[in-house]
Scaffold this motif. Structure first.
Motif, PDB file in Angstrom:
ATOM      1  N   ILE A  15      -7.884  -7.731  15.560  1.00  0.00           N
ATOM      2  CA  ILE A  15      -8.574  -6.837  16.496  1.00  0.00           C
ATOM      3  C   ILE A  15      -9.687  -6.118  15.750  1.00  0.00           C
ATOM      4  CG2 ILE A  15      -8.282  -4.994  18.188  1.00  0.00           C
ATOM      5  CD1 ILE A  15      -5.207  -5.451  17.874  1.00  0.00           C
ATOM      6  N   VAL A  16     -10.902  -6.234  16.228  1.00  0.00           N
ATOM      7  CA  VAL A  16     -12.025  -5.564  15.580  1.00  0.00           C
ATOM      8  C   VAL A  16     -12.938  -4.979  16.650  1.00  0.00           C
ATOM      9  CG1 VAL A  16     -13.413  -7.689  15.462  1.00  0.00           C
ATOM     10  CG2 VAL A  16     -13.855  -5.818  13.847  1.00  0.00           C
ATOM     11  N   SER A  17     -13.468  -3.799  16.393  1.00  0.00           N
ATOM     12  CA  SER A  17     -14.406  -3.198  17.334  1.00  0.00           C
ATOM     13  C   SER A  17     -15.767  -3.866  17.178  1.00  0.00           C
ATOM     14  CB  SER A  17     -14.526  -1.695  17.077  1.00  0.00           C
ATOM     15  OG  SER A  17     -15.222  -1.455  15.861  1.00  0.00           O
ATOM     16  N   TYR A  81      -1.754 -10.191  19.785  1.00  0.00           N
ATOM     17  CA  TYR A  81      -2.547  -9.300  20.641  1.00  0.00           C
ATOM     18  C   TYR A  81      -3.609 -10.070  21.425  1.00  0.00           C
ATOM     19  CZ  TYR A  81      -5.583  -5.317  21.875  1.00  0.00           C
ATOM     20  OH  TYR A  81      -6.339  -4.383  22.549  1.00  0.00           O
ATOM     21  N   CYS A  82      -4.203 -11.083  20.800  1.00  0.00           N
ATOM     22  CA  CYS A  82      -5.271 -11.838  21.468  1.00  0.00           C
ATOM     23  C   CYS A  82      -4.782 -12.524  22.738  1.00  0.00           C
ATOM     24  CB  CYS A  82      -5.877 -12.870  20.510  1.00  0.00           C
ATOM     25  SG  CYS A  82      -4.676 -13.994  19.766  1.00  0.00           S
ATOM     26  N   GLU A  95      -0.697  -3.696  24.896  1.00  0.00           N
ATOM     27  CA  GLU A  95      -1.733  -3.613  23.874  1.00  0.00           C
ATOM     28  C   GLU A  95      -1.612  -2.324  23.064  1.00  0.00           C
ATOM     29  OE1 GLU A  95      -5.351  -4.209  26.085  1.00  0.00           O
ATOM     30  OE2 GLU A  95      -5.215  -6.393  25.860  1.00  0.00           O
ATOM     31  N   HIS A  99      -1.232  -1.470  18.755  1.00  0.00           N
ATOM     32  CA  HIS A  99      -2.016  -0.477  18.015  1.00  0.00           C
ATOM     33  C   HIS A  99      -1.104   0.521  17.310  1.00  0.00           C
ATOM     34  CE1 HIS A  99      -6.123  -1.545  19.063  1.00  0.00           C
ATOM     35  NE2 HIS A  99      -5.739  -1.762  20.309  1.00  0.00           N
ATOM     36  N   CYS A 246     -21.849  -8.825  19.733  1.00  0.00           N
ATOM     37  CA  CYS A 246     -21.458  -7.437  19.478  1.00  0.00           C
ATOM     38  C   CYS A 246     -22.336  -6.468  20.272  1.00  0.00           C
ATOM     39  CB  CYS A 246     -21.562  -7.135  17.984  1.00  0.00           C
ATOM     40  SG  CYS A 246     -20.372  -8.008  16.949  1.00  0.00           S
ATOM     41  N   CYS A 249     -21.311  -6.491  23.880  1.00  0.00           N
ATOM     42  CA  CYS A 249     -20.044  -5.778  24.048  1.00  0.00           C
ATOM     43  C   CYS A 249     -20.279  -4.273  24.083  1.00  0.00           C
ATOM     44  CB  CYS A 249     -19.090  -6.122  22.904  1.00  0.00           C
ATOM     45  SG  CYS A 249     -18.299  -7.738  23.017  1.00  0.00           S
ATOM     46  N   GLU A 256     -13.243  -4.098  22.176  1.00  0.00           N
ATOM     47  CA  GLU A 256     -12.574  -4.900  21.149  1.00  0.00           C
ATOM     48  C   GLU A 256     -12.962  -6.372  21.251  1.00  0.00           C
ATOM     49  OE1 GLU A 256      -8.373  -2.394  20.808  1.00  0.00           O
ATOM     50  OE2 GLU A 256      -8.564  -4.058  22.219  1.00  0.00           O
ATOM     51  N   CYS A 258     -11.309 -10.070  19.829  1.00  0.00           N
ATOM     52  CA  CYS A 258     -10.080 -10.624  19.255  1.00  0.00           C
ATOM     53  C   CYS A 258     -10.370 -11.917  18.493  1.00  0.00           C
ATOM     54  CB  CYS A 258      -9.054 -10.909  20.351  1.00  0.00           C
ATOM     55  SG  CYS A 258      -8.488  -9.434  21.220  1.00  0.00           S
TER      56      CYS A 258
END
Length: 490
Positions: A15-17, A81-82, A95, A99, A246, A249, A256, A258
């Motif tokens: 998970i990445v912002s 999570y994905c 979800e 976290h 990005c 988004c 997030e 995934c």
């Protein structure tokens, strides 16, 4: 000749912002990196020239981003999570629960840690050293331990509370790596005698679903929103494309991105009003999202193009012969100590080796027990194959799997000889199946998502009609027989 560094950046839980990923990619671009990859343990991978590495290191340290160069000391924490919401829903695991677990890790684990929902099969369960699997009891998890450099898996005798997962994982790691405890009894005693954890007795084994790999590419609806799966045949994503992803988004308030264990990306929560913008980004970078399902069902080693080349070589033969691979996934192992996930494993080995030099290599084919990729037991199918013979033998194994599945699922009906009845043949029923995600349009039921009522034939659908699952055009749907229509007699 220029030297290179293999750089790995762990993305906990996959998970990445978008903001964090944008920063990392911008720094990589400044270091003259133009393409990146994603690893089987949901990491970000890149190759950097040695003269540019010092500048990238300075930037990463300024941002407080941890990284590794040419090492695997800190394997990433991976999670399912994905798959949440898009491939499974319901139960207690949400979800936010993921976290909570990930936020508890205030250290970098040296053991492989997996966090898995027991109701999905998109991510592996037992490829870690510490495999936490959600139990039927809300907020409690099974733990299956596989000591390093071992193929033995044992179940922890208690269920672990969500908030205690990180603490217990750290205690197990210290007992295993620093104190040398590896056996089930020794390890449990060492951990339990040091700290107290909130637990419940684990009275049975975890019940895992049968393996099915969902089609994880392209635009797909769930509820009132859409998720987008992105896969690249050569496993490389251009940084310019990802920077646009990005940016979009951030613009459309998607919080997030995934990373999946299949070296792809999943972007959830795309609003219908923003679909056009996403299509424009894909078009601008010439990104294809119409790969065949049998091409997606492969896992190869990180930092190694040899496995990818073998995969593409086999897939071309599968396409040519129209080979059915549904229900299987494939792993390619070209290095002796690497680990890949698959119900079928193609393993390269040297036939003749002098020191570190392999003069001639052949391939062995294995399959897992019951063709379940989460099994740790492998059976040899063929040994000592030349590369040219690998596709044909894999096709033979696919036929074996399909035949076995048919025998297991067929219905046996027994009649007394004097009561034998030969029913009149019923007319066959036909539908149209998407060649990408296998969704079927059946005129008896219509298409609720596209507001098509029951009784509308496929021929009556407008040319603009698309698959309700993956948005493939109408021309990509083929006529298939659904079975016989049985008339009920009251």
């Amino acid at each position: 000749m220029r030297d290179y560094y293999n750089v790995k950046i762990n993305i906990p839980g996959g998970i990445v912002s978008p903001g964090t990923l944008h920063d990392i990619l911008s720094m990589a671009y400044e270091a003259k990196v133009r393409k990146v990859r994603f690893g089987a343990r949901q990491q970000l991978l890149m190759t950097v020239h040695y003269e540019d590495m010092r500048f990238l290191e300075q930037d990463l340290k300024k941002k407080g981003i941890s990284y590794e160069l040419n090492t695997e000391r800190y394997p990433n924490i991976i999670s399912s999570y994905c798959a949440e919401e898009v491939f499974r829903t319901g139960q207690w695991l949400s979800e936010s629960e993921y976290h909570t677990v990930l936020d508890g890790f205030d250290y970098q684990p040296q053991l492989k840690i997996n966090l898995s929902d027991s109701n999905q099969s998109f991510t592996p369960f037992f490829t870690g050293n510490l495999n936490f699997i959600a139990s039927p009891v809300p907020h409690f998890w099974y733990l299956y331990v596989r000591p390093k450099q071992s193929n033995t898996v044992f179940r922890w005798r208690e269920l672990i509370y969500t908030n205690d997962i990180s603490r217990l994982a750290r205690s197990v790691e210290e007992a295993m790596l620093s104190e040398g405890h590896r056996g089930e009894e020794s390890l449990h005693w060492a951990v339990s005698s040091q700290r107290k954890f909130i637990t419940q007795p684990a009275t049975g084994e975890v019940e895992l679903p049968d393996f099915t790999l969902p089609y994880y590419e392209g635009f797909n609806r769930y509820g009132q929103r859409t998720w987008l799966g992105l896969y690249r045949r050569n496993e490389q994503f251009s940084i310019s494309f990802l920077l646009d992803v990005c940016a979009l988004c951030l613009k459309t308030r998607i919080g997030e991105i995934c990373i999946t264990p299949w070296k792809s990306l999943i972007i959830k929560g795309i609003e219908e009003k923003d679909r056009t913008q996403w299509s424009k980004v894909l078009g601008r970078h010439n990104i294809n999202v119409r790969h065949a399902a049998n091409e997606l069902a492969w896992q190869t080693e990180d930092h190694n193009s040899e496995g990818t080349e073998l995969k593409n070589y086999v897939v071309r033969h599968f396409d040519k012969d129209d080979t059915r691979t549904f229900g299987l996934c494939f792993g390619v192992q070209t290095r002796s100590k690497s680990e890949v996930f698959g119900s079928v494993l193609v393993r390269k080995r040297p036939l003749l080796q002098i020191g570190q030099l392999s003069l001639f290599s052949v391939y062995d084919i294995y399959y897992t027990e019951n063709f379940n990729p989460n099994s740790r037991t492998y059976y040899l199918f063929e040994k000592g194959l030349l590369k040219i013979h690998v596709p044909a033998q894999l096709e033979r194994l696919c036929h074996k799997f399909s035949a076995r599945r048919y025998m297991e699922n067929r219905e046996v009906v027994r009649f007394n000889e004097e009561d034998t009845v030969v029913p009149a043949a019923s007319p066959a029923v036909y539908g149209h199946q998407c060649s990408h995600c296998l969704t079927i349009y059946d005129e008896r039921y219509g298409d609720v998502l596209n507001d098509i009522p029951a009784g509308v034939s496929f021929g009556q659908l407008p040319d603009s009609y698309t698959c309700p699952t993956c948005d493939a055009p109408k021309t990509h749907m083929q006529l298939v027989e659904l079975g016989s229509e049985v008339e009920e007699i009251g």
